[in-house]
Design an enzyme around this catalytic site. Sequence first.
Site, mmCIF file in Angstrom:
data_model
loop_
_atom_site.group_PDB
_atom_site.id
_atom_site.type_symbol
_atom_site.label_atom_id
_atom_site.label_comp_id
_atom_site.label_asym_id
_atom_site.label_seq_id
_atom_site.Cartn_x
_atom_site.Cartn_y
_atom_site.Cartn_z
ATOM 1 N N ASP A 262 0.867 -1.183 0.000
ATOM 2 C CA ASP A 262 0.000 0.000 0.000
ATOM 3 C C ASP A 262 0.896 1.221 0.000
ATOM 4 O O ASP A 262 2.002 1.168 -0.543
ATOM 5 C CB ASP A 262 -0.948 -0.038 1.204
ATOM 6 N N HIS A 289 2.068 2.174 -3.123
ATOM 7 C CA HIS A 289 1.169 3.160 -3.728
ATOM 8 C C HIS A 289 1.757 4.559 -3.740
ATOM 9 O O HIS A 289 1.051 5.523 -4.012
ATOM 10 C CB HIS A 289 -0.177 3.159 -3.006
#
Length: 918
Positions: A262, A289
């Site tokens: 993430d 991310h």
Amino acid sequence: MNNVPHRLISASLVCIAFVSFTGSASAQDSRQVSEPRKPLVCMILTANQSQAEHNKAVDAERIQRALDHCPQGQAVQLAANNEKDSFQSGPLRIPSGVSLLIDRDVTLYASSDAALYEKDIQKGSQTCGVNADKGRSCKPFITIENARGSGIYGTGVIDGQGGQTVLGKTESWWQMARRAQKEKNEHNVPRLIEVIRSEDVTLHQITLRNSPNFHVTLNRVDGFTAWGVKIDTPHDARNTDGIDPISSRNITIAHSYIRTGDDNIAIKGGNNGATENVSVLHNHFYSGHGMSIGSETNSGVRRILVQDLSLDGTTSGLRIKSDVSRGGIVEQVRYEDVCIRNSKRPIDIDTRYDPKALGDKIPQYRDIVLENVRSLTPGQIIVRGYDVAHPLSIQFKQVALAAPSVQTLQFANLNIDQKTFNFSDAATDLTWSAPKANDCQEKLLTFPVKQQIDFRPQLSAEQAKLYAIEQVLRTTGAAGKEIVDPWNPLQDDLVTKTDLPVDYIVDANASADNKTKFTTVQAAINQALLDGRRLLAEKSPRRRLYILVQAGIYKELMYVPETALPITLYSKDSDARNTKISASVHAALLGSVYTERFAQQFANLDPAILAMYQSLKDRPVVGTSGTGIAWIKADGFQAKNITFENAYNKDKVDLKAECPNTSCGATAGTAPVVVVQHQAVALMLEGADKAQFENVRVHGFQDTLFLKSRAIAHTSRSFFHRAYVEGNVDFIFGDTTAYFYRSEIKSLGDRSTSYVTAPNTNVKTRYGFVFNESHFTHDGSVNALAGKFYLGRQWFHTQKCTPYAGINLPAYSCTLADADSYQAPRGTISKTVLETVGKVVILNSTIGAHIQKQHPWADWNKKSSLAFRPVQFSVDDYWNNLLMTEIDPVKDLGYTAPAQLATGSAAIFLAEFNNKQE
């Protein structure tokens, strides 16, 4: 206690001074930040399990107890103990001012038992590890709360085991997270590290991996430094953010490497206040991310500096994300010197993170600066404000982007290299400068995967040639000044002839004339000593004297001083077990008892033999060097078809054995416990060069075979062919060059831990012990079959203190001096002891199942003991280990480089070649 006391300071006192940058001085951590330094250590805990055993929270209580009792400004250290390199724990809480230090070879595993993380055990039902309508019912693995000056240090690993099946369930934490995503509910899962309402917290060099959820979250924290941290979790592990500052201030994240499933970093302004004064400097991101701000920005995010960042493979690059359910003001954000590659969205600044979100918290982004940002590969560019009344305000300076595949530019006021662009409606036709071909070449680094130590180093075929018999045994003398003296013992008459001459006969069952016939071996040795001097004086052509020993058990000591002519001691019975020289002497034996037992044997013998006896009789205890049943100082000594046995504890436990200044640890009647087990040498060679042993057996337990040079860093050679040596602890030890060819080396399993060798070869000596075409066997005992014995550990020369680690004693130190000493808490160590490194090479041999397969070479004692020294495989290890102590190999020891100390075979300490493991 300390390793480098003059360099270490308390975590709570770390002074941080940092790199300046171009741009607004307010857009950064307001502290002065430099690389943190490890705190002093209050307690060392050593591991009790290996990686294969990390299944229960067996270490939680002792780690927490040590943390709770550690003084502020100090750390609890987790250390490996040979192959035992793992700790397994449930939730831990680090107190204020206290730190956790995890050594290089150590992994701290978070238990996969969800019940341990239950926040509210009063409810009576378990919710942690359950997907439900509400989440956040799990404690984190490590909590730092209401603390000041706490931290986590060290180059070891904290592993959250997110991919392991949760205890009692059929899924891992990550699999449950994916299921929650599909079912649109919440996943109750522990985070790895949570820092709450704290000040000046530090993470330094630690590796965090496989977190079940977020790796590090900061909430209401003032002062946090992450330096040299590595975060490593698979790209598809849901909600595994790297570091998330939330409602916190004065944050520095520097020189770190992050790949995860993430956000690599997500700076959030949550419900408890703004996040401000954040510096993200000199970092490298991989899967994840991206460098994110948001999604919670409702309390504001401001004064953020991202400088010298590479992103390689992140889904988004530079990302600001929020929506009306959690939006707020994001301002004074600077991105400088950023390289992006293989990102789907290199620039991703969006106020509609969740297009379906409802609320009135409109995100507003302003005073955003991107300077010298380069995206090397195409990707989508998103710059989208909320509406005409709430546009974005962004400045681009020297930004170069590979032709984007899609652009979304809406409600944005952009200044690009001093040109103004105002977008009210969506636009997609903005042209960007292209990056140069050589942009970012030095910045896009591969993720630094931790190099595991090779605990079984192997020789190359070329290196193995250096260990042929004629190579190992061709020189003698002082290290660095060796003289060439070729010797191939396989060509000697001892090996090639079956009928050897007879000068003397020893027969316990025959009458003696004490000239050529004797009833004791020592008497025959005495006569050969006398005759050898006479023959040499007469210039006789005789070059060797031969003693034939008839089969039988000779219960006596055998001392052989330097002789005028070398002696061969042999039996014609090819079964060496039938001709045995045996006695019982152990290291704690009182000198008075030794005299009582053996004085009569040495009456009326040659002064040279008598001197050996007299050197022991007046000692308080005889010590290890006084226990040799056969003690040989003569060059050229030979033995064939003979057993040398130290009978101490061989038939039964010696319940009357002396234990001066110690407690034996048990009492009579507690069998099968061994009441005492001291060093007890069967065969000791002291300075005997060209000593040769053919088909001999050497029996004992601890320190069975002692191979000792006549002087430090002086090569004395011995050769064992078709020999048998047995024992349990350090049973082949010393500092000579010894070659074992086609021999059997048996480990006896009467103890739970066993070491075959304990060499203390000098660093400059070319060869230590070499085993070729030999078989390492065991006795089939339960301990041996556990497969946890060792090929050896490098003898630390009876050292009283260690500079390689601290011990569990306040103010401990161990410094360089001319002599070795210890008066608690301070000790000294000499250069001589440092240089006794120990060398063993095993080639073309079979190693039994009793030997630990992954870690067959052990440290000398465990970390936290006064005599600890880590295993060292080469001269480079020796050098690097010194660099980590207070002892400077250049300034203090006069070395210039590792190659000055040892090259070629001398640079190899421990190694194997072409061995077979059973």
